[in-house]
Design a protein around this motif. Sequence first.
Motif, PDB file in Angstrom:
ATOM      1  N   GLN A  33       0.828  -1.207   0.000  1.00 31.21           N
ATOM      2  CA  GLN A  33       0.000   0.000   0.000  1.00 31.21           C
ATOM      3  C   GLN A  33       0.858   1.250   0.000  1.00 31.21           C
ATOM      4  O   GLN A  33       0.837   2.048   0.946  1.00 31.21           O
ATOM      5  CB  GLN A  33      -0.937  -0.009   1.216  1.00 31.21           C
ATOM      6  CG  GLN A  33      -1.910  -1.167   1.138  1.00 31.21           C
ATOM      7  CD  GLN A  33      -2.910  -1.195   2.261  1.00 31.21           C
ATOM      8  OE1 GLN A  33      -2.807  -0.425   3.208  1.00 31.21           O
ATOM      9  NE2 GLN A  33      -3.873  -2.065   2.155  1.00 31.21           N
ATOM     10  N   PRO A  34       1.614   1.442  -1.082  1.00 32.33           N
ATOM     11  CA  PRO A  34       2.583   2.543  -1.094  1.00 32.33           C
ATOM     12  C   PRO A  34       1.910   3.904  -1.038  1.00 32.33           C
ATOM     13  O   PRO A  34       0.924   4.142  -1.733  1.00 32.33           O
ATOM     14  CB  PRO A  34       3.302   2.343  -2.434  1.00 32.33           C
ATOM     15  CG  PRO A  34       2.377   1.551  -3.266  1.00 32.33           C
ATOM     16  CD  PRO A  34       1.591   0.691  -2.339  1.00 32.33           C
ATOM     17  N   GLN A  35       2.425   4.755  -0.167  1.00 35.46           N
ATOM     18  CA  GLN A  35       1.941   6.122  -0.088  1.00 35.46           C
ATOM     19  C   GLN A  35       3.104   7.085  -0.269  1.00 35.46           C
ATOM     20  O   GLN A  35       3.009   8.040  -1.014  1.00 35.46           O
ATOM     21  CB  GLN A  35       1.236   6.370   1.255  1.00 35.46           C
ATOM     22  CG  GLN A  35      -0.212   5.891   1.220  1.00 35.46           C
ATOM     23  CD  GLN A  35      -0.704   5.359   2.537  1.00 35.46           C
ATOM     24  OE1 GLN A  35      -0.025   5.478   3.553  1.00 35.46           O
ATOM     25  NE2 GLN A  35      -1.880   4.783   2.538  1.00 35.46           N
ATOM     26  N   SER A  36       4.206   6.782   0.427  1.00 31.39           N
ATOM     27  CA  SER A  36       5.346   7.684   0.342  1.00 31.39           C
ATOM     28  C   SER A  36       6.202   7.350  -0.880  1.00 31.39           C
ATOM     29  O   SER A  36       6.094   6.261  -1.458  1.00 31.39           O
ATOM     30  CB  SER A  36       6.188   7.561   1.598  1.00 31.39           C
ATOM     31  OG  SER A  36       6.710   6.263   1.685  1.00 31.39           O
ATOM     32  N   LEU A  41       9.528   3.655  -4.309  1.00 34.00           N
ATOM     33  CA  LEU A  41      10.901   3.372  -4.699  1.00 34.00           C
ATOM     34  C   LEU A  41      11.240   1.909  -4.403  1.00 34.00           C
ATOM     35  O   LEU A  41      11.931   1.239  -5.174  1.00 34.00           O
ATOM     36  CB  LEU A  41      11.845   4.294  -3.928  1.00 34.00           C
ATOM     37  CG  LEU A  41      13.139   4.665  -4.638  1.00 34.00           C
ATOM     38  CD1 LEU A  41      12.851   5.409  -5.932  1.00 34.00           C
ATOM     39  CD2 LEU A  41      14.024   5.511  -3.725  1.00 34.00           C
ATOM     40  N   PHE A  42      10.727   1.418  -3.274  1.00 30.83           N
ATOM     41  CA  PHE A  42      10.944   0.021  -2.900  1.00 30.83           C
ATOM     42  C   PHE A  42      10.363  -0.906  -3.965  1.00 30.83           C
ATOM     43  O   PHE A  42      11.008  -1.865  -4.409  1.00 30.83           O
ATOM     44  CB  PHE A  42      10.324  -0.255  -1.531  1.00 30.83           C
ATOM     45  CG  PHE A  42      10.191  -1.717  -1.206  1.00 30.83           C
ATOM     46  CD1 PHE A  42      11.311  -2.532  -1.142  1.00 30.83           C
ATOM     47  CD2 PHE A  42       8.939  -2.289  -0.977  1.00 30.83           C
ATOM     48  CE1 PHE A  42      11.194  -3.889  -0.857  1.00 30.83           C
ATOM     49  CE2 PHE A  42       8.812  -3.629  -0.689  1.00 30.83           C
ATOM     50  CZ  PHE A  42       9.949  -4.439  -0.633  1.00 30.83           C
ATOM     51  N   ILE A  43       9.144  -0.588  -4.422  1.00 27.71           N
ATOM     52  CA  ILE A  43       8.513  -1.418  -5.456  1.00 27.71           C
ATOM     53  C   ILE A  43       9.300  -1.344  -6.755  1.00 27.71           C
ATOM     54  O   ILE A  43       9.543  -2.365  -7.414  1.00 27.71           O
ATOM     55  CB  ILE A  43       7.039  -0.986  -5.660  1.00 27.71           C
ATOM     56  CG1 ILE A  43       6.253  -1.352  -4.395  1.00 27.71           C
ATOM     57  CG2 ILE A  43       6.437  -1.655  -6.899  1.00 27.71           C
ATOM     58  CD1 ILE A  43       4.788  -1.048  -4.446  1.00 27.71           C
ATOM     59  N   ALA A  44       9.752  -0.121  -7.104  1.00 31.30           N
ATOM     60  CA  ALA A  44      10.546   0.037  -8.327  1.00 31.30           C
ATOM     61  C   ALA A  44      11.846  -0.761  -8.213  1.00 31.30           C
ATOM     62  O   ALA A  44      12.270  -1.433  -9.168  1.00 31.30           O
ATOM     63  CB  ALA A  44      10.835   1.514  -8.566  1.00 31.30           C
ATOM     64  N   ALA A  45      12.471  -0.714  -7.035  1.00 32.09           N
ATOM     65  CA  ALA A  45      13.730  -1.445  -6.840  1.00 32.09           C
ATOM     66  C   ALA A  45      13.487  -2.945  -6.978  1.00 32.09           C
ATOM     67  O   ALA A  45      14.293  -3.675  -7.558  1.00 32.09           O
ATOM     68  CB  ALA A  45      14.306  -1.117  -5.463  1.00 32.09           C
ATOM     69  N   LEU A  46      12.352  -3.403  -6.458  1.00 28.27           N
ATOM     70  CA  LEU A  46      12.043  -4.831  -6.548  1.00 28.27           C
ATOM     71  C   LEU A  46      11.822  -5.226  -8.007  1.00 28.27           C
ATOM     72  O   LEU A  46      12.277  -6.293  -8.455  1.00 28.27           O
ATOM     73  CB  LEU A  46      10.797  -5.130  -5.704  1.00 28.27           C
ATOM     74  CG  LEU A  46      10.664  -6.565  -5.225  1.00 28.27           C
ATOM     75  CD1 LEU A  46      11.902  -7.016  -4.477  1.00 28.27           C
ATOM     76  CD2 LEU A  46       9.435  -6.719  -4.338  1.00 28.27           C
TER      77      LEU A  46
END
Length: 539
Positions: A33-36, A41-46
Amino acid sequence: MILSPGSLALLVSAYVAIVLNIAFWMRLTAIVQPQSATQWLFIAALAATVVAAFNSVLSLLSLRRILKPVLIAIVMTSASIAHFLWEYGTAIDVNTVHNVLETDAAEALDLLTWRLVAFVALLGFVPSILIAITQISWRAALPTVVGNVSRAAMSAVLAALLIFATFADFVSVMRENRGLATVLVPSNAIAAVAKYAVTKEPVVAAKVRPRGEDARRDAAAVGARPLVTVLVVGETARAANFSLNGYKRTTNPRLAGIDGVESFKHVTSCGTDTAHSLPCMFSGLGQDQFAVHRAAGQENLLDIIRRAGLDVLWRDNQSGCKGVCRGVETELLNRQAMLSLFEAGERHDEALLDGLEARIMAMREGGVIVLHMMGSHGPAYYKRVPPSFASFHPVCASRQFSSCTREQIVNSYDNTILYTDHVLAELIALLRQVTANGVDTAMIYVSDHGESLGEKGLYLHGMPRALAPKEQTHIPMITWFAPRTLQRLGIDGECLHETAEARPASHDNLFHTMLGLFEIRTALYDPKLDIVRRCRARS
Ligand SMILES: [Zn+2]
């Protein structure tokens, strides 16, 4: 279109990782549930990690006459699997492979829909045609291989660096959503088929081989007052955070004030996760000989105790006993938690003591009650304690470690130890009562493994045993014997204290120590591994 083999492999990697894995990315987004910006960025990195990992493998296969067939096969299978994940929201694991092979033609035809055909045509066949008509600019054999290996290595390093950079989030998401990997195409299918090929069937308990068939209780032990030992199996508790072991915070205020409580200071766990430690500590195989399938195929400590004529009860406030309690009476207190460890309405560990006195009194011959705690199960430590035990604050009120400071995470963890201290103290008070009513009692508490709380950048547990830091393997073990029990067994309290302070011990000792306490004679018993033996008056 003319491409180098490396570019084609990278394009296909990105296509499979991103487009054909839409189901995976949607599920991940629902979890995080990305908000920040950091969370996006974490999802993009993954995403970059998955592309790099795929590219690493495909680079190695970038050889003339091999590359195109491999890419087309991957795209076609991935598209078909992606359709099922998308349409049915299923996961692909070893049981899926089993089911597919059991499926007959009629059932298979049921699954063959126009939507599947359209999906695979659009997302599998069209890209395959594009791959087929692409012209590849091949170089000579040697430069090709050198180029392949170096691209594979660079991609692998990049994937490793990305995982390292997002380690805390990565581990917390993956551990809490173990099913997630079974949604990632096509690695899920490859892993499932490989596992199926090795085990040939879903992992189920095989035939159970009897052990300790000679077990019987020493005649002198029978006929005395019943002896009941409550064996408390802790969860994710690490020795370093117990003030009984010198931790700077007072996490054991109650146990510290109870006479006869001994904390064994040098105890190590068999494994670094529940699935290994739990069967291991009951197996009697010892850490060196232990393997999950081996332990599952033979009787364990509880079976032998029962064979000797004693009662055994397993009370579970966690996700079950990993096969250890098959064959013994079992009470599951946390059914809800079995479905989802983090739903509201979870019962805290004190529930393990409900009605326990009556259960003990009903054990005519005495025996063992195992209390399997929820303990310090992470990453949602804050959910393990009632609000009144949130003494160390601010806490981390999230499962996402990245949204908390390390201090908050440690505070939440320490609260779980404080609560465990309370539960064990209440248990001892209950056992004192029972002793006054004619039953001799003892308590042994031992955790299944430890936990990393940010040391060396690591969180949680489950590192391979040989590489695991001591935070994950140094575990608390606490004993309490009613004075009458000490007398009855001829245990010298001073000696027990010295043993607890100075002697190294491990899960390997549990099997033999329990047999010794109940004076069960069997060839399996090794007095050298019975940690209490050296403190008992020889008769
Ligand atoms: Zn565990």
